[in-house]
Scaffold this motif. Structure first.
Motif, PDB file in Angstrom:
ATOM      1  N   LYS A 246       0.830  -1.211   0.000  1.00  0.00           N
ATOM      2  CA  LYS A 246       0.000   0.000   0.000  1.00  0.00           C
ATOM      3  C   LYS A 246       0.862   1.257   0.000  1.00  0.00           C
ATOM      4  O   LYS A 246       0.590   2.215  -0.744  1.00  0.00           O
ATOM      5  CB  LYS A 246      -0.936   0.016   1.202  1.00  0.00           C
ATOM      6  N   ALA A 247       1.897   1.276   0.832  1.00  0.00           N
ATOM      7  CA  ALA A 247       2.772   2.448   0.878  1.00  0.00           C
ATOM      8  C   ALA A 247       3.439   2.674  -0.472  1.00  0.00           C
ATOM      9  O   ALA A 247       3.533   3.808  -0.954  1.00  0.00           O
ATOM     10  CB  ALA A 247       3.818   2.280   1.970  1.00  0.00           C
TER      11      ALA A 247
ATOM     12  N   SER B 161       4.683 -10.429   2.091  1.00  0.00           N
ATOM     13  CA  SER B 161       4.252 -11.445   3.053  1.00  0.00           C
ATOM     14  C   SER B 161       2.823 -11.151   3.508  1.00  0.00           C
ATOM     15  O   SER B 161       2.525 -10.060   4.000  1.00  0.00           O
ATOM     16  CB  SER B 161       5.197 -11.450   4.258  1.00  0.00           C
ATOM     17  N   GLY B 162       1.949 -12.107   3.304  1.00  0.00           N
ATOM     18  CA  GLY B 162       0.561 -11.938   3.702  1.00  0.00           C
ATOM     19  C   GLY B 162      -0.285 -11.131   2.746  1.00  0.00           C
ATOM     20  O   GLY B 162      -1.473 -10.909   3.007  1.00  0.00           O
ATOM     21  N   ALA B 163       0.290 -10.693   1.624  1.00  0.00           N
ATOM     22  CA  ALA B 163      -0.462  -9.887   0.655  1.00  0.00           C
ATOM     23  C   ALA B 163      -1.453 -10.759  -0.108  1.00  0.00           C
ATOM     24  O   ALA B 163      -1.192 -11.923  -0.412  1.00  0.00           O
ATOM     25  CB  ALA B 163       0.486  -9.198  -0.317  1.00  0.00           C
ATOM     26  N   SER B 164      -2.599 -10.184  -0.433  1.00  0.00           N
ATOM     27  CA  SER B 164      -3.599 -10.888  -1.241  1.00  0.00           C
ATOM     28  C   SER B 164      -3.160 -10.921  -2.700  1.00  0.00           C
ATOM     29  O   SER B 164      -2.222 -10.205  -3.106  1.00  0.00           O
ATOM     30  CB  SER B 164      -4.949 -10.181  -1.133  1.00  0.00           C
ATOM     31  N   ASP B 165      -3.841 -11.719  -3.515  1.00  0.00           N
ATOM     32  CA  ASP B 165      -3.522 -11.770  -4.939  1.00  0.00           C
ATOM     33  C   ASP B 165      -3.694 -10.396  -5.587  1.00  0.00           C
ATOM     34  O   ASP B 165      -2.879  -9.987  -6.416  1.00  0.00           O
ATOM     35  CB  ASP B 165      -4.414 -12.788  -5.651  1.00  0.00           C
ATOM     36  N   ALA B 166      -4.765  -9.693  -5.214  1.00  0.00           N
ATOM     37  CA  ALA B 166      -4.994  -8.365  -5.793  1.00  0.00           C
ATOM     38  C   ALA B 166      -3.892  -7.393  -5.392  1.00  0.00           C
ATOM     39  O   ALA B 166      -3.447  -6.568  -6.205  1.00  0.00           O
ATOM     40  CB  ALA B 166      -6.357  -7.829  -5.357  1.00  0.00           C
ATOM     41  N   GLU B 167      -3.422  -7.485  -4.150  1.00  0.00           N
ATOM     42  CA  GLU B 167      -2.333  -6.618  -3.690  1.00  0.00           C
ATOM     43  C   GLU B 167      -1.040  -6.926  -4.431  1.00  0.00           C
ATOM     44  O   GLU B 167      -0.306  -6.020  -4.826  1.00  0.00           O
ATOM     45  CB  GLU B 167      -2.139  -6.788  -2.186  1.00  0.00           C
ATOM     46  N   LYS B 168      -0.764  -8.205  -4.643  1.00  0.00           N
ATOM     47  CA  LYS B 168       0.444  -8.591  -5.380  1.00  0.00           C
ATOM     48  C   LYS B 168       0.363  -8.128  -6.834  1.00  0.00           C
ATOM     49  O   LYS B 168       1.328  -7.593  -7.394  1.00  0.00           O
ATOM     50  CB  LYS B 168       0.629 -10.107  -5.331  1.00  0.00           C
ATOM     51  N   LYS B 169      -0.772  -8.340  -7.434  1.00  0.00           N
ATOM     52  CA  LYS B 169      -0.947  -7.989  -8.847  1.00  0.00           C
ATOM     53  C   LYS B 169      -0.783  -6.484  -9.062  1.00  0.00           C
ATOM     54  O   LYS B 169      -0.056  -6.048  -9.967  1.00  0.00           O
ATOM     55  CB  LYS B 169      -2.333  -8.447  -9.307  1.00  0.00           C
ATOM     56  N   ALA B 170      -1.439  -5.680  -8.233  1.00  0.00           N
ATOM     57  CA  ALA B 170      -1.313  -4.222  -8.354  1.00  0.00           C
ATOM     58  C   ALA B 170       0.125  -3.791  -8.094  1.00  0.00           C
ATOM     59  O   ALA B 170       0.670  -2.940  -8.819  1.00  0.00           O
ATOM     60  CB  ALA B 170      -2.264  -3.532  -7.384  1.00  0.00           C
ATOM     61  N   PHE B 171       0.743  -4.372  -7.080  1.00  0.00           N
ATOM     62  CA  PHE B 171       2.134  -4.015  -6.771  1.00  0.00           C
ATOM     63  C   PHE B 171       3.046  -4.315  -7.952  1.00  0.00           C
ATOM     64  O   PHE B 171       3.860  -3.469  -8.355  1.00  0.00           O
ATOM     65  CB  PHE B 171       2.635  -4.764  -5.540  1.00  0.00           C
ATOM     66  N   TYR B 172       2.958  -5.502  -8.523  1.00  0.00           N
ATOM     67  CA  TYR B 172       3.874  -5.882  -9.601  1.00  0.00           C
ATOM     68  C   TYR B 172       3.656  -5.026 -10.847  1.00  0.00           C
ATOM     69  O   TYR B 172       4.619  -4.705 -11.560  1.00  0.00           O
ATOM     70  CB  TYR B 172       3.723  -7.363  -9.934  1.00  0.00           C
TER      71      TYR B 172
ATOM     72  N   LEU C 265       0.856   5.068 -20.921  1.00  0.00           N
ATOM     73  CA  LEU C 265       1.135   4.952 -19.497  1.00  0.00           C
ATOM     74  C   LEU C 265       0.126   5.778 -18.710  1.00  0.00           C
ATOM     75  O   LEU C 265      -0.099   6.948 -19.007  1.00  0.00           O
ATOM     76  CB  LEU C 265       2.553   5.448 -19.215  1.00  0.00           C
ATOM     77  N   ALA C 266      -0.477   5.183 -17.694  1.00  0.00           N
ATOM     78  CA  ALA C 266      -1.474   5.884 -16.882  1.00  0.00           C
ATOM     79  C   ALA C 266      -0.801   6.898 -15.972  1.00  0.00           C
ATOM     80  O   ALA C 266       0.317   6.681 -15.493  1.00  0.00           O
ATOM     81  CB  ALA C 266      -2.269   4.887 -16.049  1.00  0.00           C
ATOM     82  N   SER C 267      -1.506   7.978 -15.698  1.00  0.00           N
ATOM     83  CA  SER C 267      -0.984   8.997 -14.778  1.00  0.00           C
ATOM     84  C   SER C 267      -1.492   8.735 -13.360  1.00  0.00           C
ATOM     85  O   SER C 267      -1.805   9.665 -12.617  1.00  0.00           O
ATOM     86  CB  SER C 267      -1.396  10.398 -15.238  1.00  0.00           C
ATOM     87  N   PHE C 268      -1.584   7.466 -13.004  1.00  0.00           N
ATOM     88  CA  PHE C 268      -1.976   7.044 -11.664  1.00  0.00           C
ATOM     89  C   PHE C 268      -1.423   5.641 -11.439  1.00  0.00           C
ATOM     90  O   PHE C 268      -0.954   4.987 -12.380  1.00  0.00           O
ATOM     91  CB  PHE C 268      -3.510   7.043 -11.506  1.00  0.00           C
ATOM     92  N   ALA C 269      -1.457   5.191 -10.211  1.00  0.00           N
ATOM     93  CA  ALA C 269      -1.024   3.831  -9.881  1.00  0.00           C
ATOM     94  C   ALA C 269      -2.233   2.910  -9.829  1.00  0.00           C
ATOM     95  O   ALA C 269      -3.374   3.352  -9.687  1.00  0.00           O
ATOM     96  CB  ALA C 269      -0.292   3.818  -8.538  1.00  0.00           C
ATOM     97  N   TYR C 270      -1.977   1.621  -9.939  1.00  0.00           N
ATOM     98  CA  TYR C 270      -3.033   0.615  -9.857  1.00  0.00           C
ATOM     99  C   TYR C 270      -3.198   0.194  -8.403  1.00  0.00           C
ATOM    100  O   TYR C 270      -2.222  -0.024  -7.691  1.00  0.00           O
ATOM    101  CB  TYR C 270      -2.697  -0.558 -10.779  1.00  0.00           C
ATOM    102  N   MET C 271      -4.456   0.105  -7.980  1.00  0.00           N
ATOM    103  CA  MET C 271      -4.780  -0.141  -6.582  1.00  0.00           C
ATOM    104  C   MET C 271      -5.607  -1.416  -6.452  1.00  0.00           C
ATOM    105  O   MET C 271      -6.545  -1.629  -7.240  1.00  0.00           O
ATOM    106  CB  MET C 271      -5.562   1.040  -5.999  1.00  0.00           C
ATOM    107  N   PRO C 272      -5.318  -2.263  -5.484  1.00  0.00           N
ATOM    108  CA  PRO C 272      -6.003  -3.556  -5.382  1.00  0.00           C
ATOM    109  C   PRO C 272      -7.508  -3.460  -5.224  1.00  0.00           C
ATOM    110  O   PRO C 272      -8.244  -4.310  -5.740  1.00  0.00           O
ATOM    111  CB  PRO C 272      -5.353  -4.221  -4.162  1.00  0.00           C
TER     112      PRO C 272
END
Length: 241
Positions: free
Chosen positions: A26-27, A70-81, A154-161
């Motif tokens: 998230k950070a 560690s402990g991240a959900s699939d959506a959290e991992k996907k958005a992060f990557y 390229l989007a002018s925002f980040a992807y969020m779970p």
């Protein structure tokens, strides 16, 4: 484009990472969101300005390496990557700037390694192993951006779970309804599409679906099934401004 309003939350998140080492997805996503809003305009990046004063990019890139899943959900991992890929690409270009194309640096995608969530990997490994193979979602092709003109913008925002599915649909629709990305010639009954559909054909044709069928799933104006399908040449010119 005003950028000052985004610096405070970005700086706070980056300083927190420096003080405490590991950071959460998230950070990192929040910091990436602030960075993209400040530095991406209409799909273009001012690499020259980042080269001169890119301290926030350098810190953000390091934060990608220090993120723990560690402990991240699939959506959290996907958005992060997804976010980590785009940050790593921008950082890679800035490190070698001036470039006319990411391909000017040998091994940009398949040799140069990046530290992502504590592991060393190339951009190709990040895209294929951590995203495409892990999640089987062809919409990823419309959100990971390789710094080239022919990439989806390229989007002018980040992807969020918590809103990732809607964001992926939005970016797929944006690209597939763009006449420069999906080039429909109704007079000749032909459609020319990105080489992405050729290189990654199996991602778009699962379950016996055709490439045209996949594209029409996101199109406002459907392309007739009898249209001939072609692939235009990929323009690897840098998506700078």
């Amino acid at each position: 484009m005003p950028i000052r309003t985004y610096w405070l939350p970005l700086c706070f998140l980056l300083v927190s990472t420096a003080l405490f080492g590991q950071t959460s997805p998230k950070a990192f996503n929040d910091a990436t969101d602030a960075f993209m809003k400040a530095h991406v305009d209409d799909g273009r990046v001012d690499y020259g300005r980042l080269k001169k004063s890119g301290a926030d990019l350098s810190a953000l890139y390091k934060q990608a390496g220090n993120t723990t899943l560690s402990g991240a959900s699939d959506a959290e991992k996907k958005a992060f990557y997804i976010n980590a890929y785009n940050v790593a690409v921008i950082n890679g270009v800035v490190q070698q700037y001036p470039l006319k194309s990411p391909l000017d640096q040998p091994g940009f995608f398949d040799k140069v390694k990046h530290r992502i969530a504590g592991q060393e990997m190339t951009l190709n490994q990040l895209e294929k192993d951590r995203l495409l193979n892990a999640f089987g979602d062809a919409r990823v092709h419309f959100v990971v951006v390789c710094a080239a003109v022919s990439c989806p913008p390229l989007a002018s925002f980040a992807y969020m779970p918590d809103k990732l599915d809607a964001q992926l649909d939005e970016r797929a629709r944006l690209a597939l309804n763009d006449p420069s990305f999906t080039q429909v010639n109704r007079g000749q009954k032909k459609v020319n599409v990105s080489k992405i559909f050729d290189w990654y054909k199996s991602d778009f044709t699962k379950g016996g679906q055709s490439i045209l069928g996949y594209i029409n799933g996101f199109r406002r104006e459907k392309i007739p099934n009898d249209y001939a399908l072609g692939f235009y040449e990929y323009n690897w010119t840098l998506n700078g401004r």
